[in-house]
Design an enzyme around this catalytic site. Structure first.
Site, mmCIF file in Angstrom:
data_model
loop_
_atom_site.group_PDB
_atom_site.id
_atom_site.type_symbol
_atom_site.label_atom_id
_atom_site.label_comp_id
_atom_site.label_asym_id
_atom_site.label_seq_id
_atom_site.Cartn_x
_atom_site.Cartn_y
_atom_site.Cartn_z
ATOM 1 N N PHE A 74 -7.105 9.188 0.658
ATOM 2 C CA PHE A 74 -8.056 10.262 0.978
ATOM 3 C C PHE A 74 -9.483 9.738 1.157
ATOM 4 O O PHE A 74 -10.349 10.480 1.606
ATOM 5 C CB PHE A 74 -8.115 11.279 -0.178
ATOM 6 N N TYR A 142 -17.238 10.492 13.039
ATOM 7 C CA TYR A 142 -16.268 10.796 11.973
ATOM 8 C C TYR A 142 -14.857 10.922 12.556
ATOM 9 O O TYR A 142 -13.920 10.264 12.093
ATOM 10 C CB TYR A 142 -16.678 12.100 11.264
ATOM 11 N N PHE A 207 -23.520 30.617 12.111
ATOM 12 C CA PHE A 207 -23.916 29.718 13.200
ATOM 13 C C PHE A 207 -23.330 30.192 14.528
ATOM 14 O O PHE A 207 -22.219 29.836 14.899
ATOM 15 C CB PHE A 207 -23.447 28.289 12.911
ATOM 16 N N ARG A 279 -24.127 25.719 15.794
ATOM 17 C CA ARG A 279 -24.224 24.359 15.259
ATOM 18 C C ARG A 279 -23.659 23.409 16.320
ATOM 19 O O ARG A 279 -22.598 23.692 16.878
ATOM 20 C CB ARG A 279 -23.409 24.275 13.969
HETATM 21 N N1 UDP Z 1 -20.349 28.033 9.447
HETATM 22 C C1 UDP Z 1 -21.345 28.984 9.455
HETATM 23 N N2 UDP Z 1 -22.331 28.879 8.515
HETATM 24 C C2 UDP Z 1 -22.373 27.892 7.575
HETATM 25 C C3 UDP Z 1 -21.323 26.930 7.573
HETATM 26 C C4 UDP Z 1 -20.331 27.024 8.523
HETATM 27 O O1 UDP Z 1 -21.354 29.898 10.289
HETATM 28 O O2 UDP Z 1 -23.301 27.854 6.782
HETATM 29 C C5 UDP Z 1 -19.265 28.125 10.448
HETATM 30 C C6 UDP Z 1 -19.124 26.891 11.324
HETATM 31 O O3 UDP Z 1 -19.921 27.034 12.470
HETATM 32 C C7 UDP Z 1 -17.630 26.898 11.637
HETATM 33 C C8 UDP Z 1 -16.993 27.538 10.423
HETATM 34 O O4 UDP Z 1 -18.051 28.229 9.748
HETATM 35 O O5 UDP Z 1 -17.367 27.698 12.751
HETATM 36 C C9 UDP Z 1 -16.377 26.537 9.447
HETATM 37 O O6 UDP Z 1 -17.332 25.542 9.182
HETATM 38 P P1 UDP Z 1 -17.136 24.466 8.024
HETATM 39 O O7 UDP Z 1 -18.387 23.632 7.993
HETATM 40 O O8 UDP Z 1 -16.716 25.150 6.771
HETATM 41 O O9 UDP Z 1 -15.890 23.598 8.514
HETATM 42 P P2 UDP Z 1 -15.648 22.794 9.890
HETATM 43 O O10 UDP Z 1 -14.870 23.742 10.771
HETATM 44 O O11 UDP Z 1 -16.970 22.418 10.460
HETATM 45 O O12 UDP Z 1 -14.826 21.637 9.476
#
Ligand code: UDP
Length: 322
Positions: A74, A142, A207, A279
């Site tokens: 992991f 990543y 976001f 984002r």
């Molecule tokens: N997200 C959001 N606000 C936050 C963090 C995440 O709207 O403060 C949204 C992000 O744009 C994505 C989803 O939530 O669509 C999941 O994001 P997370 O960072 O949990 O996981 P990822 O999909 O990036 O691995």
């Protein structure tokens, strides 16, 4: 067969998998450098070793001093934004570190490995649900580190008989009793929503609310960590019969707004929100085709209702130890 080394076993998913392997009769040695992991998350029944993948001597010592039949790996850095700003850190730790681990395994004739891969190896989805045949074009360092490792495994399989399964996770979520999600810094949606509900942060930023989805917010596939943990054991038990990559997701897409609504239902409290710009690098929708996991691993999902997943996360958030 039942002596496994869990590298990165103090992290969120690794600590849950450790508990699951122990509950199923395995002897677990957990190695972790504790940069992001939590010693408190490691089950007391496991032997803990403080070690880093970049320290070859301590790696050798682990294999010299312990009986190890296989490895569940992991250990990785996993902040997408940081990987773009500082790729050196990611290639060094994730790729070089894994090569160190593989070469040490081979030195000690250990040929079984289960690896934490990610749906980030697919990049911008060309279709959903995403199956394992979907083209892999990661859009950040990543995702590229994880893809490179998958490819290294194939070469090591052909040349050295490595037995490997890479599990491509979608969004890990929820808690297993007294082990749960705790990142510093926290960037993930579910813990931040719960913190906003508790008043630990002022609000959750959504976001983007201009995506081409029914409620205009991003859709993801949230998979409970107990289901993830179970899949690791099933995969470990398949090594030798199957080599390759398997998606781990529920196959169900849940939007940001649906997560917030489910969290409000579970907690009985309102979540303060603010809309924020998209984002960078966030695709509108990501969810898995999980047929392969079901067919090859005989995997059955316990948590398919997002409210049940959030219930476990909410209980953890209110009683967290770390
Ligand atoms: N997200 C959001 N606000 C936050 C963090 C995440 O709207 O403060 C949204 C992000 O744009 C994505 C989803 O939530 O669509 C999941 O994001 P997370 O960072 O949990 O996981 P990822 O999909 O990036 O691995």
């Amino acid at each position: 067969m039942k002596n496994i080394l869990i590298f990165g076993g103090a992290g969120y998913i690794g600590s849950c998998a450790t508990k699951h392997f122990l509950d199923n009769g395995y002897n677990c040695i957990v190695a972790d450098n504790l940069i992001y992991g939590h010693k408190e998350a490691v089950d007391m029944r496991a032997k803990f070793i403080h070690a880093d993948l970049l320290d070859l001597n301590s790696l050798k010592d682990i294999f010299k001093n312990n009986k190890i039949d296989g490895v569940v790996h992991f250990a990785a850095f996993a902040y997408v934004g940081e990987s773009v700003a500082n790729p050196q850190k990611y290639y060094q730790n994730n790729v070089v570190g894994t090569i160190n681990l593989l070469n040490t395994m081979l030195d000690f004739d250990v040929k079984k490995i289960i690896f934490s891969s990610t749906c980030a190896t697919y990049g911008e989805p060309q279709y959903t649900p995403i199956n394992e045949q979907h083209p892999q074009n990661p859009i950040n360092a990543y995702g590229r580190t994880k893809l490179m490792i998958e490819q290294i495994f194939s070469d090591y399989e052909k040349a050295y008989g490595l037995q490997h399964i890479s599990l491509r996770y979608f969004n890990a979520a929820g808690a297993m009793g007294n082990i749960g999600e705790s990142h510093e810094p926290e960037t993930h949606l579910i813990p931040l929503v719960l913190k906003a509900i508790k008043g630990d942060i002022e609000y959750i930023s959504i976001f983007g609310n201009d995506y081409d989805t029914p409620d205009r917010t991003c859709i993801r596939d949230y998979i409970h960590i107990e289901d993830l943990a179970n899949a690791h054991r099933l995969a470990y038990e398949k090594l030798g019969d199957y080599n390759g990559c398997i998606n781990l997701g529920t196959g169900i897409g849940t939007s940001v707004k649906e997560i917030i609504k489910a969290a409000e239902l579970v907690s009985g409290k309102k979540c303060p929100i603010k809309y924020a710009p998209r984002r960078a690098g966030d695709p509108a929708r990501l969810f898995a085709d999980n047929q392969k996991a079901k067919k090859i691993l005989g995997w059955e999902i316990k948590y398919s209702d997002i409210k049940d997943i959030l219930q476990t996360a909410w209980e953890w958030e209110n009683n967290r130890r770390y």
